[in-house]
Design a protein around this motif. Structure first.
Motif, short mmCIF file in Angstrom:
data_model
loop_
_atom_site.label_atom_id
_atom_site.label_comp_id
_atom_site.label_asym_id
_atom_site.label_seq_id
_atom_site.Cartn_x
_atom_site.Cartn_y
_atom_site.Cartn_z
N ALA A 196 -19.02 10.09 7.55
CA ALA A 196 -19.44 9.05 8.50
C ALA A 196 -18.85 9.27 9.88
O ALA A 196 -18.75 8.32 10.67
N ARG B 189 -16.62 -0.88 7.51
CA ARG B 189 -15.97 0.38 7.14
C ARG B 189 -15.72 0.47 5.63
O ARG B 189 -15.34 -0.51 4.99
N GLN C 150 -15.82 7.87 5.71
CA GLN C 150 -16.87 8.07 4.72
C GLN C 150 -17.69 6.79 4.60
O GLN C 150 -17.23 5.70 4.95
N ARG C 151 -18.89 6.92 4.12
CA ARG C 151 -19.73 5.75 3.85
C ARG C 151 -20.54 6.02 2.60
O ARG C 151 -20.63 7.16 2.10
N ASP D 27 -23.94 6.32 0.37
CA ASP D 27 -25.31 6.79 0.54
C ASP D 27 -25.96 6.85 -0.84
O ASP D 27 -25.29 7.18 -1.83
N SER E 62 -24.15 -1.68 6.55
CA SER E 62 -23.23 -0.56 6.78
C SER E 62 -23.67 0.70 6.04
O SER E 62 -23.14 1.77 6.30
N HIS E 63 -24.61 0.58 5.12
CA HIS E 63 -25.14 1.74 4.39
C HIS E 63 -26.52 1.38 3.86
O HIS E 63 -26.89 0.20 3.83
#
Length: 433
Positions: A182, A167, A198-199, A201, A299-300
């Motif tokens: 996210a 996370r 949120q993540r 990008d 995770s991204h």
């Protein structure tokens, strides 16, 4: 000189109310002040009235009173004979004090004959009462325990969220990334309030530059050379590309440190990272990095493969001369200018290695008024002097460079002396020939 406070009309005690709330983002200062004042007014009913209010919002209980704006103002008012209040009342011990803060303030309060009223004491705290002294000690320990317990739970939860869930926990996104939605928050209550995760990008504008930086480093380019080419091409640096999130930075160009931090950031491999402290202090690497948490899985989207990232960490730029031979500087990074504090540059002259400082010529900062115009020292001379010094100190014979690195020592040079410096120790003088 101490003075006795004058009571208000009909013998009523005039109270100054003090309260505190830790945050303004997650707590409502108005409602927090209201319930604390209500508790204080209940305590002093039939004894007096509140005539002054001091309330700190956004201050941790760990801060001493002198570092809290309202508490400091209250303390500043104590010596004034016309301060207008006779005693201090708080709504809850933990809102006003932590650990031994009350004990530290007690002499000042006694000097000006100002009592503190606490709900936990059922009224005024009696300075000479053994029972009240024990109570203050207990409340202080309980307050400290609450802080430590809350901190431990919060940090443990954050580590688990990053390691297991990958996370994103907030903060500025690294250069090359932007924030995207996210999904809903996993906590149902937070989700019902509209909070979403949120993540990271890839940023279509800056991500290609990050990939280019890693590719150039893998090819053997130096970090300084990469920064120089980015500046020559006019590529916006992080503080220019995202000024809103970098208001604390004023630089408009790429620096060596910026490139180094990008190359060392594991988030570019696609794994979320938490509690990573930038490598600002080479002497304190072990403490911050020991608690770094990295997600167990991706995770991204990654900007560099894990294989290439690991390879970049092992890249060392070779110093090749025009004749194809590699120049070796054994004391590279271990020689410091005593005038300006910068590490001296490795410099090859007369077919031998040496170290020089040209501060004010090769840096963006001006040369100190008392600094030398040019300081140059031969490597063989430095090695000989340090070796002689180590022998006189009774150190076993061993390689000088290995000894310096093993003991985290730096050779500090100025016009008059050479010294060995280590963190937290006094310099050891060496004769300067």
């Amino acid at each position: 000189m101490a003075h006795r406070p004058q009571r208000g009309a009909r013998g009523a005690v005039r109270f100054a109310f003090y309260g505190r709330t830790s945050t303004v983002e997650h707590q409502d200062p108005v409602s927090s002040a209201a319930w604390q004042r209500e508790a204080a007014e209940t305590l002093i009913a039939r004894h007096g009235v509140i005539v002054a209010e001091y309330f700190d919002a956004g201050c941790s209980r760990r801060l001493p009173w002198r570092d809290r704006p309202e508490a400091a103002a209250l303390l500043a008012a104590l010596p004034d004979p016309d301060r207008g209040f006779d005693a201090i009342v708080v709504g809850e011990y933990e809102r006003a004090f932590a650990a031994d803060q009350f004990e530290q303030l007690a002499p000042t309060l006694t000097r000006y004959e100002v009592q503190v009223w606490l709900p936990e004491a059922g009224g005024p705290v009696e300075a000479g009462s053994p029972l009240h002294r024990m109570l203050m000690t207990l409340l202080g320990a309980q307050s400290q325990r609450e802080v430590l317990r809350a901190r431990h739970r919060t940090l443990a939860a954050m580590r688990a969220q990053v390691r297991i869930q990958g996370r994103y926990l907030g903060g500025r996104p690294p250069y090359g990334y932007r924030l995207v939605d996210a999904g809903p928050h996993p906590n149902r209550t937070h989700a019902s309030w509209g909070r979403r995760l949120q993540r990271l990008d890839p940023d279509p504008v800056t991500a290609p530059h990050v990939k280019w930086i890693f590719a150039k480093r893998l090819s053997g380019r130096s970090a300084a050379g990469i920064a120089r080419e980015l500046n020559e091409r006019g590529v916006p640096c992080p503080s220019t590309a995202d000024p809103d999130r970098n208001r604390h930075r004023s630089g408009q160009t790429w620096s060596l440190r910026t490139i180094v931090e990008i190359l060392r950031n594991p988030r570019y491999t696609g794994r979320e990272v938490w509690n990573r402290v930038p490598d600002r202090n080479q002497q304190n690497l072990e403490a911050p990095r020991a608690m770094v948490t990295i997600a167990a899985g991706p995770s991204h989207p990654a900007l560099v493969s894990e294989r290439d990232f690991i390879a970049v960490q092992t890249v060392r730029v070779s110093r090749t001369a025009s004749d194809g031979t590699e120049r070796v500087y054994r004391l590279s990074g271990l020689v410091q200018c005593g005038s300006c504090g910068r590490r001296m540059d490795s410099h090859w002259v007369n077919d031998r290695p040496g170290y020089r400082c040209r501060h004010g010529y090769t840096s963006a900062q001006p040369r100190p008024a008392t600094g030398l115009r040019n300081l140059y020292l031969r490597e063989d001379d430095l090695l000989a002097r340090v070796a002689t010094h180590l022998l006189t100190q009774g150190n076993p014979a061993q390689d000088v460079v290995e000894h310096l690195r093993a003991h985290k020592l730096m050779i500090n040079c100025d016009a008059g002396t050479l010294t060995l410096r280590s963190v937290g120790d006094q310099p050891t003088g060496l004769p300067h020939g």
